[in-house]
Design a protein around this motif. Sequence first.
Motif, mmCIF file in Angstrom:
data_model
loop_
_atom_site.group_PDB
_atom_site.id
_atom_site.type_symbol
_atom_site.label_atom_id
_atom_site.label_comp_id
_atom_site.label_asym_id
_atom_site.label_seq_id
_atom_site.Cartn_x
_atom_site.Cartn_y
_atom_site.Cartn_z
ATOM 1 N N ASN A 117 0.831 -1.206 0.000
ATOM 2 C CA ASN A 117 0.000 0.000 0.000
ATOM 3 C C ASN A 117 0.867 1.258 0.000
ATOM 4 O O ASN A 117 0.566 2.241 -0.686
ATOM 5 N N THR A 118 1.963 1.220 0.741
ATOM 6 C CA THR A 118 2.899 2.349 0.752
ATOM 7 C C THR A 118 3.534 2.528 -0.626
ATOM 8 O O THR A 118 3.636 3.654 -1.129
ATOM 9 N N VAL A 119 3.930 1.432 -1.249
ATOM 10 C CA VAL A 119 4.511 1.495 -2.593
ATOM 11 C C VAL A 119 3.482 2.026 -3.586
ATOM 12 O O VAL A 119 3.800 2.860 -4.440
ATOM 13 N N LEU A 120 2.242 1.575 -3.483
ATOM 14 C CA LEU A 120 1.183 2.050 -4.368
ATOM 15 C C LEU A 120 0.977 3.560 -4.219
ATOM 16 O O LEU A 120 0.823 4.280 -5.212
ATOM 17 N N THR A 121 1.010 4.047 -3.004
ATOM 18 C CA THR A 121 0.883 5.488 -2.772
ATOM 19 C C THR A 121 2.042 6.238 -3.430
ATOM 20 O O THR A 121 1.829 7.264 -4.088
ATOM 21 N N ALA A 122 3.243 5.714 -3.294
ATOM 22 C CA ALA A 122 4.416 6.365 -3.886
ATOM 23 C C ALA A 122 4.333 6.394 -5.406
ATOM 24 O O ALA A 122 4.587 7.431 -6.029
ATOM 25 N N ILE A 123 3.952 5.274 -6.033
ATOM 26 C CA ILE A 123 3.895 5.288 -7.496
ATOM 27 C C ILE A 123 2.725 6.125 -7.993
ATOM 28 O O ILE A 123 2.795 6.685 -9.088
ATOM 29 N N THR A 124 1.687 6.267 -7.190
ATOM 30 C CA THR A 124 0.575 7.142 -7.555
ATOM 31 C C THR A 124 1.050 8.589 -7.626
ATOM 32 O O THR A 124 0.739 9.316 -8.579
ATOM 33 N N VAL A 125 1.808 9.020 -6.633
ATOM 34 C CA VAL A 125 2.333 10.391 -6.607
ATOM 35 C C VAL A 125 3.294 10.614 -7.767
ATOM 36 O O VAL A 125 3.196 11.620 -8.487
ATOM 37 N N VAL A 126 4.200 9.659 -7.991
ATOM 38 C CA VAL A 126 5.159 9.787 -9.094
ATOM 39 C C VAL A 126 4.425 9.829 -10.434
ATOM 40 O O VAL A 126 4.724 10.664 -11.292
ATOM 41 N N GLN A 127 3.440 8.959 -10.621
ATOM 42 C CA GLN A 127 2.701 8.931 -11.878
ATOM 43 C C GLN A 127 1.940 10.243 -12.092
ATOM 44 O O GLN A 127 1.885 10.761 -13.209
ATOM 45 N N PHE A 128 1.384 10.803 -11.043
ATOM 46 C CA PHE A 128 0.689 12.083 -11.149
ATOM 47 C C PHE A 128 1.649 13.177 -11.613
ATOM 48 O O PHE A 128 1.321 13.983 -12.487
ATOM 49 N N ILE A 129 2.843 13.199 -11.047
ATOM 50 C CA ILE A 129 3.860 14.185 -11.453
ATOM 51 C C ILE A 129 4.252 13.972 -12.909
ATOM 52 O O ILE A 129 4.364 14.932 -13.680
ATOM 53 N N VAL A 130 4.448 12.717 -13.313
ATOM 54 C CA VAL A 130 4.796 12.409 -14.701
ATOM 55 C C VAL A 130 3.700 12.891 -15.637
ATOM 56 O O VAL A 130 3.981 13.507 -16.678
ATOM 57 N N ILE A 131 2.457 12.649 -15.294
ATOM 58 C CA ILE A 131 1.332 13.083 -16.135
ATOM 59 C C ILE A 131 1.294 14.606 -16.228
ATOM 60 O O ILE A 131 1.066 15.167 -17.308
ATOM 61 N N ALA A 132 1.523 15.271 -15.111
ATOM 62 C CA ALA A 132 1.498 16.739 -15.107
ATOM 63 C C ALA A 132 2.621 17.326 -15.959
ATOM 64 O O ALA A 132 2.419 18.295 -16.692
ATOM 65 N N VAL A 133 3.804 16.739 -15.898
ATOM 66 C CA VAL A 133 4.964 17.240 -16.626
ATOM 67 C C VAL A 133 4.886 16.893 -18.120
ATOM 68 O O VAL A 133 5.299 17.679 -18.963
ATOM 69 N N SER A 134 4.349 15.718 -18.440
ATOM 70 C CA SER A 134 4.345 15.263 -19.837
ATOM 71 C C SER A 134 3.023 15.532 -20.554
ATOM 72 O O SER A 134 2.698 14.851 -21.524
ATOM 73 N N LYS A 135 2.266 16.476 -20.072
ATOM 74 C CA LYS A 135 1.020 16.908 -20.724
ATOM 75 C C LYS A 135 0.019 15.768 -20.907
ATOM 76 O O LYS A 135 -0.540 15.569 -21.976
ATOM 77 N N GLY A 136 -0.182 14.997 -19.859
ATOM 78 C CA GLY A 136 -1.236 13.988 -19.867
ATOM 79 C C GLY A 136 -0.824 12.580 -20.235
ATOM 80 O O GLY A 136 -1.657 11.688 -20.236
ATOM 81 N N GLU A 137 0.443 12.343 -20.539
ATOM 82 C CA GLU A 137 0.910 11.007 -20.911
ATOM 83 C C GLU A 137 1.473 10.277 -19.692
ATOM 84 O O GLU A 137 2.493 10.684 -19.155
ATOM 85 N N PRO A 138 0.820 9.169 -19.274
ATOM 86 C CA PRO A 138 1.359 8.412 -18.140
ATOM 87 C C PRO A 138 2.569 7.588 -18.544
ATOM 88 O O PRO A 138 2.755 7.263 -19.717
ATOM 89 N N ASN A 139 3.389 7.231 -17.567
ATOM 90 C CA ASN A 139 4.526 6.351 -17.782
ATOM 91 C C ASN A 139 3.986 4.924 -17.853
ATOM 92 O O ASN A 139 3.399 4.421 -16.897
ATOM 93 N N GLU A 140 4.208 4.272 -18.989
ATOM 94 C CA GLU A 140 3.656 2.931 -19.208
ATOM 95 C C GLU A 140 4.221 1.900 -18.236
ATOM 96 O O GLU A 140 3.502 1.022 -17.755
#
Length: 101
Positions: free
Chosen positions: A43-66
């Motif tokens: 659950n802690t890891v899931l929270t961390a990757i959620t935050v990282v993925q949100f940052i990636v989406i924000a920086v890359s104009k809506g494209e998530p890291n596959e």
Amino acid sequence: MARNDDENLEGRLSGEQPETEQDSILERLLYVVLIAVMLSLANTVLTAITVVQFIVIAVSKGEPNERLADFGTDLGIWMAKAARYQSAASDVKPWPWTDLD
């Protein structure tokens, strides 16, 4: 073909279960406690990757890291299998006792 399409997910979650020997009640208790600790970590890891993925989406104009998305899918499937074992819906222990799929 992506690993996380609906047909593959259904098979990974509730597909054919390998034959396993039923554990004694004390062994099952030990596994349930150990898996509970692992679920907490997951659950802690899931929270961390959620935050990282949100940052990636924000920086890359809506494209998530596959790769993050695929890892999240694998983690969710592991968590589902762990929950099935803990709730006695299955006698198959999750990874590392069985293959991850």
